[in-house]
Design an enzyme around this catalytic site. Structure first.
Site, short mmCIF file in Angstrom:
data_model
loop_
_atom_site.label_atom_id
_atom_site.label_comp_id
_atom_site.label_asym_id
_atom_site.label_seq_id
_atom_site.Cartn_x
_atom_site.Cartn_y
_atom_site.Cartn_z
N LYS B 78 0.86 -1.19 0.00
CA LYS B 78 0.00 0.00 0.00
C LYS B 78 0.89 1.24 0.00
O LYS B 78 1.92 1.27 0.68
CB LYS B 78 -0.89 -0.02 1.24
CG LYS B 78 -1.94 1.08 1.30
CD LYS B 78 -2.82 0.92 2.54
CE LYS B 78 -3.93 1.96 2.62
NZ LYS B 78 -4.77 1.78 3.82
N SER B 153 -9.68 1.77 2.89
CA SER B 153 -8.81 2.52 2.01
C SER B 153 -7.77 1.68 1.28
O SER B 153 -7.18 2.13 0.32
CB SER B 153 -8.09 3.61 2.82
OG SER B 153 -7.21 3.02 3.76
N SER B 177 -9.84 -0.56 7.13
CA SER B 177 -9.24 -0.36 5.80
C SER B 177 -8.53 -1.57 5.20
O SER B 177 -8.17 -1.54 4.02
CB SER B 177 -8.28 0.83 5.82
OG SER B 177 -8.99 2.03 5.75
#
Lengths: 99, 487
Positions: B78, B153, B177
């Site tokens: 990420k 996210s 997330s």
């Protein structure tokens, strides 16, 4: 909880955020609506409840005071917008002052 | 054989037996990224040259007999975890040009274990969002239905795993997330206990809630990745010193002696009937596997979203104060003085959602409002944590329920209604507020879209959580189903 336009401008100033006219108008509506939602917490009686700031309570964490390698200055400064003689160059701190 | 469709443990077995090379595997994954990333938008940065170099090194290590379970295995990170020499944008314009001079601890650990980093994945800006539509660059699309969001996210990481654009990925989880996108993309996602995985080099959103964890194709892979990234780190003062067992030793079938608590509050208003049906079937399966399923009560569930709002906004507004356009990131050379330079850089560099949360956090922390908002939320956080303490004290080993109240929604459907979007995190937030380990595993489909069940455990009982997840998974075939785009 209703937030006025001047409050939005005051918070934006505290947060150092330059906002457009549209953003201010939109935030005035959104902040009021979202803060109204969190007022839900007021229906609980929290007197006598200890606050939880952090779930892991392990006290102060200390390390041995020994020297170890740090990042090279050039690598750290590589991301700075303006560098001069190993320092980061910034705008004038006092309004209207010389750089 | 299409190598990119393999799991970590399958590929690891083949690599160590010399049947495939990491170079072949990495090329297959890069080929898959080339073939479908234009459609998914899972990656912000792809690093093919670096990956092929790491793959070659991995092949040498394997030939030399020095292979860890992750040696030669492609991974996606990420884009809020620092990668030395590789741009780390956090999905934001303000960090668009930022190239970290160091690796996050997790990145260093993965590199040391021989994993091959193929790129950095898309995310909601500063991890603020539940759909990856708040990325400053482009939205990510769900590989099961490209017109829908992958969740967020960590939507890029979840979509990349679901589309076989990587064998596994790392995400971060502040209010769901990792787990919510895992659920919406039909993959496994684990948020470890707070402190289990070092946050050093993770760009902070809400420091008392943030935790890094794996997104994988199955539960065994999840245990293998957790083994590699967990453990104490002196560079993170909140890092836990608890021992780290080999998590694969917990992967046993049968759930005798396991007490499963099911909160009635997790099956209330707002839960899609189709999602509810799948999760209830999954809970019945846990009982068939020998678990003692009991109803428990989480009386403060109603307050979790409001508590999370105030806590995360306040921490975010303080954490994001560091982006001032002076030391790194977007700057405002046209400003007259330092104050204007900061306000202009922040005004231009942050997106709508980030600004909204900074404003809310600044307000909640400002003079005259601190006690009413932030302090009160911290007190309610105590009550929410105590709900779990009570359930655990009654002998409950794990608490289960739906991960997300709904399946993947359409891109653009909720983006204009922040409050409705925030409510998507209703079930995932408690694990962050209480700091508990929690996994989401695929438990079927509704309207052709994946549904996830989450399993939440005692602090540092990742082993129990993985055991229940594994026993359940092995009794189903949901984890074997791949998004059409992934094949």
């Amino acid at each position: 909880m209703s937030i006025s336009r001047s409050e939005v401008e005051h918070i934006a100033d505290l947060a150092r955020l330059e906002l457009s006219e549209d953003e201010i108008a939109q935030l005035e509506i959104e902040l009021s609506r979202i803060l109204e939602y969190v007022d839900l917490l007021n229906e609980l009686d929290t007197s006598g409840v200890a606050p939880t700031a952090h779930v892991v309570v392990q006290g102060d964490v200390l390390r041995e005071d020994v020297t170890r390698a740090s990042l090279p200055t050039e690598d750290v400064l590589a991301n700075a917008p303006e560098v001069e003689e190993g320092y980061i160059r910034v705008h004038a701190v006092l309004p209207g002052g010389e750089e | 054989m299409t190598l990119h469709t393999l799991t970590v443990h399958e590929a690891g077995d083949l690599l160590r037996r010399g049947e495939i090379s990491s170079l072949q595997l990495t090329k297959s994954v890069l080929g898959q990224i080339g073939a479908c990333d234009e459609q998914t938008g899972a990656f912000i940065t792809v690093t093919p040259e670096r990956a092929l170099q790491q793959a070659q090194q991995a092949d040498e290590s394997i030939a030399g007999g020095e292979a860890s379970p992750l040696t030669g295995i492609p991974v996606a990170i990420k884009d809020n975890m620092c990668t030395s020499g590789v741009p780390t944008t956090c999905g934001s314009r303000i960090l668009e040009s930022f190239v970290p001079p160091y690796d996050a601890t997790v990145v260093g650990k993965l590199t040391d274990s021989g994993a091959v980093i193929v790129g950095k994945t898309n995310m909601d800006e500063f991890a603020m969002g539940s759909s990856t539509e708040h990325s400053a660059f482009f939205p990510t699309h769900n590989p099961w239905d490209l017109s829908r969001v992958p969740g967020g996210s960590s939507g890029g990481s979840a979509a990349a795993v679901a589309a076989n654009e990587t064998l596994f990925a790392l995400g971060s989880d502040t209010g769901g997330s990792i787990r919510q996108p895992a659920s919406l993309c039909g993959v496994v996602g684990l948020k470890p206990t707070y402190g289990r995985v070092s946050r050093y080099g993770l760009i902070a959103f809400a420091s008392s809630l943030d935790q890094i964890g794996p997104l994988t194709k199955d539960v065994r892979d999840c245990a293998l990745v957790l083994n590699a990234v967990c453990g104490h780190d002196f560079q993170d003062s909140t890092s836990a010193r608890e021992l780290t067992p080999d998590y694969t030793t917990f992967l046993n079938e049968g759930l005798e002696n396991v007490v499963v608590g099911v909160p009635s509050e997790y099956f209330a208003e707002g839960l899609d009937k189709g999602v509810e049906a799948r999760v209830r079937e999954a809970i019945e399966r846990l009982a068939e596997l020998g678990a003692d399923v009991r109803e428990v009560s989480m009386p403060h569930e109603k307050y979790v979203v409001a508590t999370y709002f105030l806590t995360s906004w306040a921490e975010a507004s303080a954490n994001l104060a560091r982006y001032d356009g002076l030391k790194y990131g977007l700057s405002a050379p046209d400003a007259r003085d330092i104050r204007e330079a900061q306000s202009k850089a922040r005004g231009r560099g942050f997106g709508r959602e980030v600004k909204r949360r900074i404003m809310l956090g600044t307000y909640a922390l400002s003079s005259g409002y601190y006690d009413a908002y932030y302090l009160n939320a911290q007190k309610v956080r105590t009550l929410i944590k105590e709900d779990f303490d009570h359930a655990f004290a009654q002998g409950v080993d794990v608490v289960v329920g739906p991960t997300s109240p709904i399946v993947a929604f359409g891109i653009g459907e909720k983006v204009d209604d922040p409050l409705e979007m925030y409510l998507a995190d209703l079930y995932t937030i408690p694990a962050n507020l209480a700091g508990l380990p929690c996994i989401s595993v695929p438990c079927g489909f509704h309207q052709g879209l994946p549904v996830g069940m989450q399993i939440l455990g005692h602090p540092f009982a990742e082993g129990t959580v993985l055991h229940v997840a594994y026993a359940y998974e092995q009794s189903t075939e949901f984890h074997l189903q791949r998004a059409p785009l992934g094949l």
